[in-house]
Design a protein around this motif. Structure first.
Motif, PDB file in Angstrom:
ATOM      1  N   LYS A  98       0.838  -1.191   0.000  1.00 37.65           N
ATOM      2  CA  LYS A  98       0.000   0.000   0.000  1.00 37.65           C
ATOM      3  C   LYS A  98       0.878   1.248   0.000  1.00 37.65           C
ATOM      4  O   LYS A  98       2.075   1.191   0.316  1.00 37.65           O
ATOM      5  CB  LYS A  98      -0.909   0.020   1.220  1.00 37.65           C
ATOM      6  CG  LYS A  98      -0.177   0.107   2.558  1.00 37.65           C
ATOM      7  CD  LYS A  98      -1.149   0.024   3.722  1.00 37.65           C
ATOM      8  CE  LYS A  98      -0.430   0.135   5.068  1.00 37.65           C
ATOM      9  NZ  LYS A  98      -1.381   0.027   6.197  1.00 37.65           N
ATOM     10  N   LEU A  99       0.266   2.369  -0.385  1.00 41.97           N
ATOM     11  CA  LEU A  99       0.854   3.683  -0.196  1.00 41.97           C
ATOM     12  C   LEU A  99       0.097   4.369   0.932  1.00 41.97           C
ATOM     13  O   LEU A  99      -1.076   4.081   1.162  1.00 41.97           O
ATOM     14  CB  LEU A  99       0.790   4.529  -1.464  1.00 41.97           C
ATOM     15  CG  LEU A  99       1.842   4.161  -2.527  1.00 41.97           C
ATOM     16  CD1 LEU A  99       1.357   3.002  -3.390  1.00 41.97           C
ATOM     17  CD2 LEU A  99       2.185   5.368  -3.404  1.00 41.97           C
ATOM     18  N   VAL A 100       0.768   5.278   1.619  1.00 42.97           N
ATOM     19  CA  VAL A 100       0.171   5.911   2.787  1.00 42.97           C
ATOM     20  C   VAL A 100       0.271   7.431   2.669  1.00 42.97           C
ATOM     21  O   VAL A 100       0.949   7.974   1.798  1.00 42.97           O
ATOM     22  CB  VAL A 100       0.825   5.416   4.094  1.00 42.97           C
ATOM     23  CG1 VAL A 100       0.541   3.934   4.297  1.00 42.97           C
ATOM     24  CG2 VAL A 100       2.335   5.675   4.098  1.00 42.97           C
ATOM     25  N   GLU A 101      -0.413   8.099   3.579  1.00 42.92           N
ATOM     26  CA  GLU A 101      -0.552   9.554   3.548  1.00 42.92           C
ATOM     27  C   GLU A 101       0.774  10.282   3.745  1.00 42.92           C
ATOM     28  O   GLU A 101       1.036  11.317   3.131  1.00 42.92           O
ATOM     29  CB  GLU A 101      -1.537   9.960   4.638  1.00 42.92           C
ATOM     30  CG  GLU A 101      -1.797  11.445   4.750  1.00 42.92           C
ATOM     31  CD  GLU A 101      -2.648  11.782   5.955  1.00 42.92           C
ATOM     32  OE1 GLU A 101      -3.193  12.895   5.978  1.00 42.92           O
ATOM     33  OE2 GLU A 101      -2.751  10.949   6.873  1.00 42.92           O
ATOM     34  N   LYS A 102       1.624   9.762   4.620  1.00 40.79           N
ATOM     35  CA  LYS A 102       2.893  10.406   4.955  1.00 40.79           C
ATOM     36  C   LYS A 102       3.886   9.325   5.355  1.00 40.79           C
ATOM     37  O   LYS A 102       3.505   8.208   5.709  1.00 40.79           O
ATOM     38  CB  LYS A 102       2.709  11.402   6.101  1.00 40.79           C
ATOM     39  CG  LYS A 102       2.059  10.798   7.356  1.00 40.79           C
ATOM     40  CD  LYS A 102       1.760  11.850   8.405  1.00 40.79           C
ATOM     41  CE  LYS A 102       1.096  11.272   9.654  1.00 40.79           C
ATOM     42  NZ  LYS A 102      -0.336  10.974   9.464  1.00 40.79           N
ATOM     43  N   TYR A 103       5.170   9.678   5.315  1.00 37.78           N
ATOM     44  CA  TYR A 103       6.234   8.712   5.554  1.00 37.78           C
ATOM     45  C   TYR A 103       7.244   9.260   6.550  1.00 37.78           C
ATOM     46  O   TYR A 103       7.452  10.482   6.621  1.00 37.78           O
ATOM     47  CB  TYR A 103       6.950   8.372   4.244  1.00 37.78           C
ATOM     48  CG  TYR A 103       6.080   7.638   3.249  1.00 37.78           C
ATOM     49  CD1 TYR A 103       6.072   6.255   3.191  1.00 37.78           C
ATOM     50  CD2 TYR A 103       5.244   8.340   2.377  1.00 37.78           C
ATOM     51  CE1 TYR A 103       5.265   5.575   2.284  1.00 37.78           C
ATOM     52  CE2 TYR A 103       4.430   7.674   1.467  1.00 37.78           C
ATOM     53  CZ  TYR A 103       4.449   6.283   1.431  1.00 37.78           C
ATOM     54  OH  TYR A 103       3.649   5.613   0.536  1.00 37.78           O
ATOM     55  N   VAL A 104       7.878   8.349   7.281  1.00 39.37           N
ATOM     56  CA  VAL A 104       9.043   8.704   8.077  1.00 39.37           C
ATOM     57  C   VAL A 104      10.253   8.677   7.144  1.00 39.37           C
ATOM     58  O   VAL A 104      10.490   7.682   6.462  1.00 39.37           O
ATOM     59  CB  VAL A 104       9.242   7.726   9.252  1.00 39.37           C
ATOM     60  CG1 VAL A 104      10.553   8.003   9.964  1.00 39.37           C
ATOM     61  CG2 VAL A 104       8.085   7.835  10.225  1.00 39.37           C
ATOM     62  N   VAL A 105      11.007   9.768   7.098  1.00 39.78           N
ATOM     63  CA  VAL A 105      12.102   9.864   6.128  1.00 39.78           C
ATOM     64  C   VAL A 105      13.473   9.949   6.798  1.00 39.78           C
ATOM     65  O   VAL A 105      14.463  10.256   6.141  1.00 39.78           O
ATOM     66  CB  VAL A 105      11.908  11.068   5.180  1.00 39.78           C
ATOM     67  CG1 VAL A 105      10.648  10.899   4.345  1.00 39.78           C
ATOM     68  CG2 VAL A 105      11.875  12.384   5.951  1.00 39.78           C
ATOM     69  N   ASP A 106      13.533   9.647   8.109  1.00 43.77           N
ATOM     70  CA  ASP A 106      14.818   9.735   8.802  1.00 43.77           C
ATOM     71  C   ASP A 106      15.663   8.480   8.649  1.00 43.77           C
ATOM     72  O   ASP A 106      16.717   8.344   9.256  1.00 43.77           O
ATOM     73  CB  ASP A 106      14.608  10.047  10.282  1.00 43.77           C
ATOM     74  CG  ASP A 106      13.869   8.939  11.026  1.00 43.77           C
ATOM     75  OD1 ASP A 106      13.492   7.926  10.394  1.00 43.77           O
ATOM     76  OD2 ASP A 106      13.660   9.088  12.246  1.00 43.77           O
ATOM     77  N   GLY A 107      15.178   7.529   7.834  1.00 45.25           N
ATOM     78  CA  GLY A 107      15.944   6.317   7.584  1.00 45.25           C
ATOM     79  C   GLY A 107      15.217   5.048   7.915  1.00 45.25           C
ATOM     80  O   GLY A 107      15.593   3.962   7.459  1.00 45.25           O
ATOM     81  N   SER A 108      14.136   5.120   8.692  1.00 45.83           N
ATOM     82  CA  SER A 108      13.432   3.909   9.085  1.00 45.83           C
ATOM     83  C   SER A 108      12.429   3.436   8.038  1.00 45.83           C
ATOM     84  O   SER A 108      11.924   2.320   8.111  1.00 45.83           O
ATOM     85  CB  SER A 108      12.710   4.128  10.419  1.00 45.83           C
ATOM     86  OG  SER A 108      11.846   5.241  10.351  1.00 45.83           O
ATOM     87  N   ALA A 109      12.123   4.281   7.053  1.00 45.56           N
ATOM     88  CA  ALA A 109      11.313   3.895   5.896  1.00 45.56           C
ATOM     89  C   ALA A 109       9.996   3.241   6.297  1.00 45.56           C
ATOM     90  O   ALA A 109       9.698   2.113   5.916  1.00 45.56           O
ATOM     91  CB  ALA A 109      12.098   2.973   4.963  1.00 45.56           C
ATOM     92  N   GLY A 110       9.209   3.961   7.048  1.00 46.05           N
ATOM     93  CA  GLY A 110       7.889   3.477   7.431  1.00 46.05           C
ATOM     94  C   GLY A 110       6.856   4.551   7.247  1.00 46.05           C
ATOM     95  O   GLY A 110       7.156   5.672   6.819  1.00 46.05           O
ATOM     96  N   GLY A 111       5.604   4.216   7.583  1.00 45.00           N
ATOM     97  CA  GLY A 111       4.560   5.216   7.540  1.00 45.00           C
ATOM     98  C   GLY A 111       4.735   6.231   8.647  1.00 45.00           C
ATOM     99  O   GLY A 111       5.205   5.910   9.745  1.00 45.00           O
ATOM    100  N   GLY A 112       4.352   7.474   8.370  1.00 40.53           N
ATOM    101  CA  GLY A 112       4.528   8.547   9.335  1.00 40.53           C
ATOM    102  C   GLY A 112       3.534   8.460  10.478  1.00 40.53           C
ATOM    103  O   GLY A 112       2.557   7.717  10.435  1.00 40.53           O
TER     104      GLY A 112
END
Length: 538
Positions: free
Chosen positions: A482-496
């Motif tokens: 799936k794609l999600v509304e926002k993402y964590v971009v600090d390196g953990s590559a998950g949904g925000g």
């Protein structure tokens, strides 16, 4: 005060769109159902307060309220049963399960029909507002069309070759301007008192890449009305004063802020806003409510950008802040109006809108530029100073061709040093628990950054950001389909995380930006299906 009456007569041109008179706004549920609405929200019958805001009464709201007033004091009365008997309550959407083995591009293109709605007619008792043509919703709890989200969704629809759907959605936004005098936050009655970041001119620009100048002719009346909405009250406004969304500064410069016509708790977040205002006893609750609503109009709901104390949402002061992204978007609107006026041979209007755009550009580069730090900022009306935080909004003057080359270079350097992370572009440098702060990255801001940096020759950084964000999206898709509304971009590559509601799946603007980035960063004459197909810039 009325907006620019003299200019209105100056700009008269043939109406190429059949405009309707602006109708009286339908009342939102918190008004039509009071005091029952407040009782239901206060009882927390639903985990998400938007659920009851979207519920459809099975008969006239006034009759339901009268029945509740008769029954709620009787022995054995159950509020939950009363609501179940009198309302159709929306349920959670069934999760979309993609066919096995789909590429990222194929998954997104398969989602377009899943996220498409058509509501030419609606139940007049509910909060949903009709739209004449099909539209794409974000997904999850967002069951209606949203204003600024839709521009980024349109990028993806264009990538998929769905130009008829692009035209349909631009027509819907033009219809909303004709019907309501502006584009509301979303097509719900409870969103009518505010708008969202003004992207309509960018939507027309996008459609013009397919239809040519005819798009500017067709939507010129609505472009003018959009500008009048944001500039309402500017005529005769004294220096140092504000009216609704427009501010005239002490030096005579005119810039804009976010605002909301109502100063009560948000219908869809009623008890949350009551609780937030209660945490600021030194402030009038109505001002806290208006600032929360203005924060929602900004699209950044919520962020440390609007807070005096990053740890306290109750310190929000959105209406005291001149945002750099909003004013950049209004510059683009004025430039588009100048171009559209030229297309229709209205030379006087073209000159006037060019003059306004140039004045706004000067004000942005003077009042919203921090030369000591080297990036664009917001300005605080209360203190008279800039707010020094670096945020992703600093890239809007690059994206919309406002910055000079030295300013663009310094902004790019600051962004690379402070906002670029392993998974893409941070929203801000602060981790506060608000969803428009670190560690989250949002698809629309990635596109603004990549496209804006490329416009000023910062190709290495633009490609680096784009490929990193695509890898983040791909990682979540590979793991969760799936794609999600926002993402964590600090390196953990998950949904925000953070914010007022759980992470939402779908998701309109993530879908659109992902396709646009795959197209933009793909090798010439190649069709990239996934992040792995894009050349790595790191």
């Amino acid at each position: 005060m009325r907006a620019r009456p003299c200019l209105a007569s100056l700009l008269l041109a043939p109406m190429l769109w059949s405009t309707a008179a602006v109708a009286a706004a339908p009342a939102p549920p918190d008004q039509r159902l009071q005091p029952l609405f407040q009782q239901v929200q206060g009882a927390h019958l639903f985990p998400d307060q938007k659920t009851f805001a979207d519920a459809v009464p099975r008969r006239a709201p006034e009759a339901i309220v009268q029945a509740w007033q008769r029954e709620h004091t009787q022995a054995g009365f159950s509020l939950q049963s009363f609501v179940n008997d009198n309302f159709d309550v929306p349920g959670d959407a069934a999760p979309y399960v993609p066919p096995a083995g789909e590429t990222l591009r194929a998954h997104i293109e398969g989602l377009w029909p899943v996220l498409t709605r058509q509501t030419g007619t609606v139940d007049p008792n509910g909060s949903l507002l009709p739209l004449p043509k099909p539209y794409v919703v974000p997904g999850g709890r967002f069951r209606e069309v949203y204003y600024w989200d839709s521009y980024f969704t349109l990028l993806g629809l264009a990538s998929s070759g769905q130009w008829q759907r692009v035209r349909d959605m631009v027509d819907n936004f033009a219809y909303q301007i004709d019907s309501h005098g502006h584009i509301p936050n979303g097509n719900r009655s409870y969103y009518l008192s505010r708008s969202q970041p003004p992207f309509f001119s960018l939507m027309v620009d996008l459609l013009a890449t397919h239809e040519g100048d005819e798009a500017y002719r067709r939507y010129l009346p609505q472009l003018r009305a959009e500008h009048a909405f944001w500039m309402d009250g500017v005529d005769g406004l004294p220096p140092g004063q504000a009216h609704a969304r427009v501010v005239r500064l002490a030096d005579g410069s005119v810039l804009n802020r976010y605002y909301d016509a109502r100063a009560v708790p948000r219908t869809e977040s009623w008890t949350d806003d009551l609780a937030t205002a209660a945490q600021a006893p030194q402030r009038a609750p109505s001002q806290v409510y208006r600032d929360l609503r203005a924060g929602a109009e900004s699209g950044w709901d919520f962020s440390s950008r609007w807070l005096d104390d990053p740890a306290a949402l109750s310190s929000i002061r959105t209406t005291d802040i001149l945002p750099v992204d909003l004013n950049s978007l209004l510059f683009h609107l004025e430039r588009t109006l100048a171009h559209a006026s030229g297309v229709t041979k209205n030379t006087r209007a073209r000159r006037e809108f060019n003059r306004q755009a140039q004045a706004r550009q000067r004000a942005i580069n003077t009042l919203l530029w921090d030369p000591s730090q080297g990036w664009y900022v917001d300005r605080d009306l209360q203190t008279g100073h800039t707010r020094p935080a670096l945020t992703a909004a600093a890239l809007f003057p690059l994206w919309l061709d406002i910055a000079g080359k030295p300013q663009a270079r310094r902004t790019a350097d600051a962004v690379e040093a402070q906002l670029v992370k392993q998974g893409g572009l941070l929203t801000t440098t602060l981790t506060t628990g608000q969803q428009w702060d670190a560690p989250n990255g949002w698809a629309p801001l990635q596109w603004v950054a990549v496209d804006g940096l490329q416009r000023y020759g910062q190709d290495r950084l633009a490609r680096q950001l784009g490929t990193r964000f695509l890898r983040t999206v791909q990682s979540v898709y590979d793991r969760e389909q799936k794609l999600v509304e926002k993402y964590v971009v600090d390196g953990s590559a998950g949904g925000g995380g953070g914010g007022e509601y759980p992470l939402q799946d779908g998701f309109g603007w993530s879908n659109g930006v992902t396709l646009a980035l795959l197209d933009r960063l793909c090798a010439p004459k190649k069709k990239c299906e996934s992040a792995a197909d894009v050349e790595d810039a790191d």
